[in-house]
Design a protein around this motif. Structure first.
Motif, PDB file in Angstrom:
ATOM      1  N   LYS A  39       0.946  -1.279   0.315  1.00  0.00           N
ATOM      2  CA  LYS A  39      -0.425   0.107   0.041  1.00  0.00           C
ATOM      3  C   LYS A  39       0.600   1.526  -0.034  1.00  0.00           C
ATOM      4  O   LYS A  39       0.987   2.325  -0.372  1.00  0.00           O
ATOM      5  CB  LYS A  39      -1.430   0.106   1.039  1.00  0.00           C
ATOM      6  CG  LYS A  39      -2.275  -0.664   0.753  1.00  0.00           C
ATOM      7  CD  LYS A  39      -2.944  -0.931   2.152  1.00  0.00           C
ATOM      8  CE  LYS A  39      -4.563  -1.489   2.060  1.00  0.00           C
ATOM      9  NZ  LYS A  39      -4.738  -1.413   3.593  1.00  0.00           N
ATOM     10  N   TYR A  44      -0.034   0.958  -6.893  1.00  0.00           N
ATOM     11  CA  TYR A  44      -0.836  -0.297  -6.124  1.00  0.00           C
ATOM     12  C   TYR A  44      -1.830  -0.451  -6.484  1.00  0.00           C
ATOM     13  O   TYR A  44      -3.001   0.537  -6.489  1.00  0.00           O
ATOM     14  CB  TYR A  44      -0.652   0.254  -3.967  1.00  0.00           C
ATOM     15  CG  TYR A  44      -1.271  -1.147  -3.445  1.00  0.00           C
ATOM     16  CD1 TYR A  44      -0.918  -2.630  -3.384  1.00  0.00           C
ATOM     17  CD2 TYR A  44      -2.942  -0.559  -2.959  1.00  0.00           C
ATOM     18  CE1 TYR A  44      -2.631  -2.987  -2.927  1.00  0.00           C
ATOM     19  CE2 TYR A  44      -3.284  -1.134  -2.230  1.00  0.00           C
ATOM     20  CZ  TYR A  44      -3.646  -1.975  -2.024  1.00  0.00           C
ATOM     21  OH  TYR A  44      -3.976  -3.276  -1.777  1.00  0.00           O
ATOM     22  N   SER A  45      -2.600  -0.893  -6.241  1.00  0.00           N
ATOM     23  CA  SER A  45      -4.434  -1.554  -6.820  1.00  0.00           C
ATOM     24  C   SER A  45      -4.710  -2.495  -6.214  1.00  0.00           C
ATOM     25  O   SER A  45      -4.039  -3.591  -6.342  1.00  0.00           O
ATOM     26  CB  SER A  45      -4.811  -0.881  -8.280  1.00  0.00           C
ATOM     27  OG  SER A  45      -4.240  -2.409  -8.568  1.00  0.00           O
ATOM     28  N   LYS A  46      -5.507  -2.736  -5.385  1.00  0.00           N
ATOM     29  CA  LYS A  46      -6.533  -3.419  -4.407  1.00  0.00           C
ATOM     30  C   LYS A  46      -6.881  -4.920  -5.546  1.00  0.00           C
ATOM     31  O   LYS A  46      -7.912  -4.107  -6.283  1.00  0.00           O
ATOM     32  CB  LYS A  46      -6.761  -3.634  -3.609  1.00  0.00           C
ATOM     33  CG  LYS A  46      -7.491  -4.918  -2.401  1.00  0.00           C
ATOM     34  CD  LYS A  46      -7.736  -4.519  -0.715  1.00  0.00           C
ATOM     35  CE  LYS A  46      -9.306  -5.832  -0.596  1.00  0.00           C
ATOM     36  NZ  LYS A  46     -10.009  -5.494  -0.503  1.00  0.00           N
ATOM     37  N   LYS A  47      -6.560  -6.042  -5.535  1.00  0.00           N
ATOM     38  CA  LYS A  47      -7.065  -6.688  -6.658  1.00  0.00           C
ATOM     39  C   LYS A  47      -8.765  -7.442  -5.940  1.00  0.00           C
ATOM     40  O   LYS A  47      -8.512  -7.358  -4.710  1.00  0.00           O
ATOM     41  CB  LYS A  47      -6.627  -8.344  -6.801  1.00  0.00           C
ATOM     42  CG  LYS A  47      -5.188  -8.225  -7.743  1.00  0.00           C
ATOM     43  CD  LYS A  47      -4.926  -7.399  -9.073  1.00  0.00           C
ATOM     44  CE  LYS A  47      -4.235  -6.666  -9.556  1.00  0.00           C
ATOM     45  NZ  LYS A  47      -3.565  -6.000  -8.817  1.00  0.00           N
ATOM     46  N   SER A  48      -9.696  -7.395  -6.205  1.00  0.00           N
ATOM     47  CA  SER A  48     -10.663  -8.089  -5.685  1.00  0.00           C
ATOM     48  C   SER A  48     -10.525  -9.296  -5.221  1.00  0.00           C
ATOM     49  O   SER A  48     -10.515 -10.242  -6.009  1.00  0.00           O
ATOM     50  CB  SER A  48     -12.245  -7.633  -6.597  1.00  0.00           C
ATOM     51  OG  SER A  48     -11.971  -8.399  -7.325  1.00  0.00           O
ATOM     52  N   PHE A  50      -8.316  -9.763  -2.756  1.00  0.00           N
ATOM     53  CA  PHE A  50      -7.869 -10.288  -2.275  1.00  0.00           C
ATOM     54  C   PHE A  50      -7.611 -10.436  -0.559  1.00  0.00           C
ATOM     55  O   PHE A  50      -8.112  -9.050  -0.125  1.00  0.00           O
ATOM     56  CB  PHE A  50      -6.222  -9.465  -3.348  1.00  0.00           C
ATOM     57  CG  PHE A  50      -4.783  -9.772  -2.519  1.00  0.00           C
ATOM     58  CD1 PHE A  50      -4.490 -10.518  -2.809  1.00  0.00           C
ATOM     59  CD2 PHE A  50      -4.126  -8.358  -1.274  1.00  0.00           C
ATOM     60  CE1 PHE A  50      -2.922 -10.642  -2.038  1.00  0.00           C
ATOM     61  CE2 PHE A  50      -3.081  -8.752  -1.343  1.00  0.00           C
ATOM     62  CZ  PHE A  50      -2.309  -9.715  -1.275  1.00  0.00           C
ATOM     63  N   GLU A  51      -6.566 -11.494  -0.194  1.00  0.00           N
ATOM     64  CA  GLU A  51      -6.580 -11.097   1.351  1.00  0.00           C
ATOM     65  C   GLU A  51      -5.932 -11.196   2.628  1.00  0.00           C
ATOM     66  O   GLU A  51      -4.820 -11.811   3.203  1.00  0.00           O
ATOM     67  CB  GLU A  51      -7.898 -12.165   2.215  1.00  0.00           C
ATOM     68  CG  GLU A  51      -9.296 -12.151   1.580  1.00  0.00           C
ATOM     69  CD  GLU A  51      -9.930 -13.509   1.970  1.00  0.00           C
ATOM     70  OE1 GLU A  51      -9.292 -14.467   3.262  1.00  0.00           O
ATOM     71  OE2 GLU A  51     -11.105 -13.666   1.514  1.00  0.00           O
TER      72      GLU A  51
END
Length: 147
Positions: A39, A44-48, A50-51
């Protein structure tokens, strides 16, 4: 008042925080992103789903069942509905009749089921019939024609 002197009400707006403009601003250095980690990096972009590297829910939950690709969906129409429609006097019921009556769409396959009773001799054209429906139609002196 005109378009050249319109402005927001006092206190309605604030100046934007100028992040990453030197230590003197109080928001230099890490620019409010904390230290290290995905982050803190640019792009940076959070993949849907992703945990954080933990096995995600959609992979933990097992799949089950299957979809039969050869399944044929029928629009079910019962004899009591046909009896109610034919009170006016129609003796031949075909796919076009069901479409105009609003019981089925143009491309739907129609199956006649045996709930209810038929008193009139009807000629019913459909893609499928239940055994009880055929018996009831023929007992009343009609015909069940499979398309």
């Amino acid at each position: 008042m005109n378009l050249s002197n319109l402005q927001p009400a006092t206190g309605a707006t604030r100046n934007e925080k100028r992040i990453g403009r030197g230590t003197g601003s109080g928001r230099g250095g890490t620019s409010t992103r904390g230290h290290k980690g995905a982050k803190s990096r640019s792009g940076y972009s959070k993949k849907s789903g992703f945990e954080g590297g933990q096995m995600p829910l959609q992979r933990r939950v097992p799949k089950f069942g299957f979809k039969n690709i050869n399944r044929v969906e029928y629009k079910a129409i019962n004899l009591d509905v046909l009896a109610a429609l034919t009170e006016s006097g129609t003796a031949t019921l075909d796919a076009a009749f069901f479409v105009t009556a609003g019981l089925a769409s143009k491309n739907a396959k129609i199956k006649v089921l045996g709930r209810g009773e038929v008193t009139k001799a009807l000629e019913v054209h459909a893609h499928a019939f239940s055994k009880s429906a055929v018996e009831a139609i023929e007992k009343a002196g009609g015909k069940a024609v499979t398309l």
